[in-house]
Design an enzyme around this catalytic site. Structure first.
Site, PDB file in Angstrom:
ATOM      1  N   GLY A 129       2.930  -5.245  -5.989  1.00 15.25           N
ATOM      2  CA  GLY A 129       4.082  -4.675  -6.691  1.00 15.25           C
ATOM      3  C   GLY A 129       4.827  -3.660  -5.850  1.00 15.25           C
ATOM      4  O   GLY A 129       4.660  -3.599  -4.630  1.00 15.25           O
TER       5      GLY A 129
ATOM      6  N   HIS B  66       9.934  -4.547  -2.292  1.00 21.22           N
ATOM      7  CA  HIS B  66      11.082  -4.189  -1.451  1.00 21.22           C
ATOM      8  C   HIS B  66      11.574  -5.465  -0.768  1.00 21.22           C
ATOM      9  O   HIS B  66      11.043  -6.575  -1.027  1.00 21.22           O
ATOM     10  CB  HIS B  66      10.697  -3.099  -0.444  1.00 21.22           C
ATOM     11  CG  HIS B  66       9.459  -3.408   0.347  1.00 21.22           C
ATOM     12  ND1 HIS B  66       9.394  -4.437   1.251  1.00 21.22           N
ATOM     13  CD2 HIS B  66       8.229  -2.845   0.347  1.00 21.22           C
ATOM     14  CE1 HIS B  66       8.200  -4.480   1.790  1.00 21.22           C
ATOM     15  NE2 HIS B  66       7.458  -3.527   1.250  1.00 21.22           N
TER      16      HIS B  66
ATOM     17  N   GLY C  66      11.124  -6.728   1.992  1.00 24.68           N
ATOM     18  CA  GLY C  66      10.092  -7.504   2.694  1.00 24.68           C
ATOM     19  C   GLY C  66       9.434  -8.507   1.751  1.00 24.68           C
ATOM     20  O   GLY C  66       9.252  -9.689   2.096  1.00 24.68           O
ATOM     21  N   HIS C  67       9.085  -8.051   0.541  1.00 22.14           N
ATOM     22  CA  HIS C  67       8.475  -8.974  -0.428  1.00 22.14           C
ATOM     23  C   HIS C  67       9.460 -10.082  -0.807  1.00 22.14           C
ATOM     24  O   HIS C  67       9.077 -11.246  -0.957  1.00 22.14           O
ATOM     25  CB  HIS C  67       8.083  -8.234  -1.711  1.00 22.14           C
ATOM     26  CG  HIS C  67       7.030  -7.184  -1.527  1.00 22.14           C
ATOM     27  ND1 HIS C  67       7.295  -5.837  -1.580  1.00 22.14           N
ATOM     28  CD2 HIS C  67       5.700  -7.295  -1.301  1.00 22.14           C
ATOM     29  CE1 HIS C  67       6.177  -5.155  -1.402  1.00 22.14           C
ATOM     30  NE2 HIS C  67       5.199  -6.018  -1.219  1.00 22.14           N
TER      31      HIS C  67
ATOM     32  N   GLY D  57       3.348 -11.239   4.586  1.00 20.21           N
ATOM     33  CA  GLY D  57       4.178 -10.545   5.580  1.00 20.21           C
ATOM     34  C   GLY D  57       3.388 -10.234   6.845  1.00 20.21           C
ATOM     35  O   GLY D  57       2.215  -9.841   6.772  1.00 20.21           O
ATOM     36  N   LEU D  58       4.057 -10.417   7.986  1.00 22.50           N
ATOM     37  CA  LEU D  58       3.397 -10.144   9.272  1.00 22.50           C
ATOM     38  C   LEU D  58       3.144  -8.659   9.511  1.00 22.50           C
ATOM     39  O   LEU D  58       2.436  -8.305  10.444  1.00 22.50           O
ATOM     40  CB  LEU D  58       4.259 -10.694  10.417  1.00 22.50           C
ATOM     41  CG  LEU D  58       3.910 -12.095  10.897  1.00 22.50           C
ATOM     42  CD1 LEU D  58       4.977 -12.608  11.842  1.00 22.50           C
ATOM     43  CD2 LEU D  58       2.535 -12.110  11.568  1.00 22.50           C
TER      44      LEU D  58
ATOM     45  N   GLN E   6      -4.461  -8.590   8.282  1.00 28.71           N
ATOM     46  CA  GLN E   6      -4.685  -9.236   6.971  1.00 28.71           C
ATOM     47  C   GLN E   6      -4.390 -10.739   7.062  1.00 28.71           C
ATOM     48  O   GLN E   6      -5.125 -11.560   6.518  1.00 28.71           O
ATOM     49  CB  GLN E   6      -3.784  -8.571   5.928  1.00 28.71           C
ATOM     50  CG  GLN E   6      -3.732  -9.297   4.603  1.00 28.71           C
ATOM     51  CD  GLN E   6      -3.029  -8.492   3.517  1.00 28.71           C
ATOM     52  OE1 GLN E   6      -3.603  -7.574   2.976  1.00 28.71           O
ATOM     53  NE2 GLN E   6      -1.793  -8.832   3.184  1.00 28.71           N
TER      54      GLN E   6
ATOM     55  N   SER F 167       5.634  -0.296   0.945  1.00 30.46           N
ATOM     56  CA  SER F 167       5.596   0.512  -0.282  1.00 30.46           C
ATOM     57  C   SER F 167       5.169   1.938   0.051  1.00 30.46           C
ATOM     58  O   SER F 167       5.531   2.880  -0.638  1.00 30.46           O
ATOM     59  CB  SER F 167       4.614  -0.084  -1.280  1.00 30.46           C
ATOM     60  OG  SER F 167       5.005  -1.409  -1.554  1.00 30.46           O
TER      61      SER F 167
HETATM   62  O1  PAF Z   1      -0.615  -7.268   1.142  1.00 30.49           O
HETATM   63  C1  PAF Z   1      -0.868  -6.971  -0.036  1.00 30.49           C
HETATM   64  O2  PAF Z   1      -0.011  -6.511  -0.794  1.00 30.49           O
HETATM   65  C2  PAF Z   1      -2.298  -7.136  -0.564  1.00 30.49           C
HETATM   66  O3  PAF Z   1      -3.224  -6.826   0.410  1.00 30.49           O
HETATM   67  C3  PAF Z   1      -2.545  -8.529  -1.161  1.00 30.49           C
HETATM   68  C4  PAF Z   1      -2.426  -9.623  -0.116  1.00 30.49           C
HETATM   69  C5  PAF Z   1      -1.588  -8.780  -2.299  1.00 30.49           C
HETATM   70  C6  PAF Z   1      -3.980  -8.603  -1.728  1.00 30.49           C
HETATM   71  O4  PAF Z   1      -4.184  -7.634  -2.714  1.00 30.49           O
END
Ligand code: PAF
Length: 282
Positions: A31, A34, A36-37, A149-150, A155, A188
């Site tokens: 949540g 922005h 990027g999302h 996102g990179l 991750q 965020s």
């Molecule tokens: O990148 C994120 O916002 C979190 O790490 C994700 C991938 C949603 C997992 O909770």
């Protein structure tokens, strides 16, 4: 856009799409959305017919010293942004829905090697929490593709490795980091910065670009990293780490490696910021 918070509702909607032969794209988030999302939703539209987003502030990926209670929660703003981006379904589960037995009794996913070091070292247990929740969300949504996102470079490597190792039939698509005009990576966590700190934070991406410009002509990486760390600290931030790694394995880079990534994290005011830059040497 429909918003659902329980598993039965989610499955009913997604199953109906599947029966129509539609491809499903998924964008998991925590949540406080922005640009990027939103670029992840836009990318997902290129590969799928229907898009599911999730908003879940995942307690398993926060350390005991990290204040999950203060993580920004902006659901109605987020819903407006998702509607504008033509997202089809939003899944907003509670911790009780995702972890009905509590965190201690939950089966978890631990991805070796790429989870170790960098953010894995600074935030013990973080990638176990990420891999576990993403695995669970993948099983709930069963998407054909998922976008990440990179900016969270490590991750993505953790998630790609999990998908490969556990034979999940999902294409993981990495999407370029969105930046402010200043070069600051959108996050965020930038909400925690005041204007002066935002100006300081720019030094993280600037230092990485400086470091990238030195890599082709210098082979003493340790010395370059010392200089880069000094630049970040001199700007008023506190370096957590800065490293040069192999772009896929995330092993420390050797002189023979050509595909590299600079990975960095630094504290700026109340925020811990991360960023990265991929570098291809000829
Ligand atoms: O990148 C994120 O916002 C979190 O790490 C994700 C991938 C949603 C997992 O909770």
């Amino acid at each position: 856009m429909q918003t659902v918070c329980n598993i039965e509702q989610l499955r009913t909607v997604v199953n109906a799409w599947r029966q129509q032969g539609l491809r499903v794209g998924f964008v998991p988030t925590m949540g406080n959305l922005h640009a990027g999302h939103i670029s992840l939703i836009e990318e997902a539209h290129k590969h799928a017919d229907k898009i599911v987003a999730s908003i879940f502030v995942n307690p398993m990926q926060f350390g005991a010293n990290e204040d999950i209670g203060n993580y920004p929660r902006t659901l109605s703003d987020d819903q407006e942004k998702l509607v504008a981006a033509n997202c089809d379904l939003l899944f907003t589960p509670t911790p009780e829905i995702i972890y009905p037995k509590g965190l201690e009794n939950q089966t978890f996913v631990e991805v070796p090697d790429v989870s170790v070091g960098y953010c894995g070292e600074s935030r013990p247990g973080h990638f176990r929490g990420v891999a576990t929740v993403v695995c669970k969300l993948f099983n709930l949504v069963q998407p054909d593709i998922a976008c990440f996102g990179l900016k969270d470079y490590q991750q993505i490597q953790v998630i790609k490795t999990m998908v490969e190792d556990l034979s999940m039939p999902i294409d993981v698509i990495a999407v370029e980091t969105k930046r402010e005009a200043s070069g600051l990576a959108m996050s965020s966590r930038n909400n925690y910065l005041n204007d002066a700190e935002k100006a300081t934070a720019v030094n993280l991406s600037q230092t990485m670009r400086w470091l990238a410009s030195q890599l082709a002509s210098h082979n003493d990486y340790d010395k370059l990293l010392q200089q880069a760390r000094a630049k970040i600290d001199a700007s008023g931030m506190k370096t957590d780490y800065i490293h040069i790694a192999h772009a896929r394995t995330l092993e420390p880079a050797t002189q023979n490696d050509k595909s590299l990534v600079i990975l960095a994290a630094a504290h700026c005011g109340k925020a811990r910021l991360i960023d990265n830059l991929q570098v291809e040497l000829d």
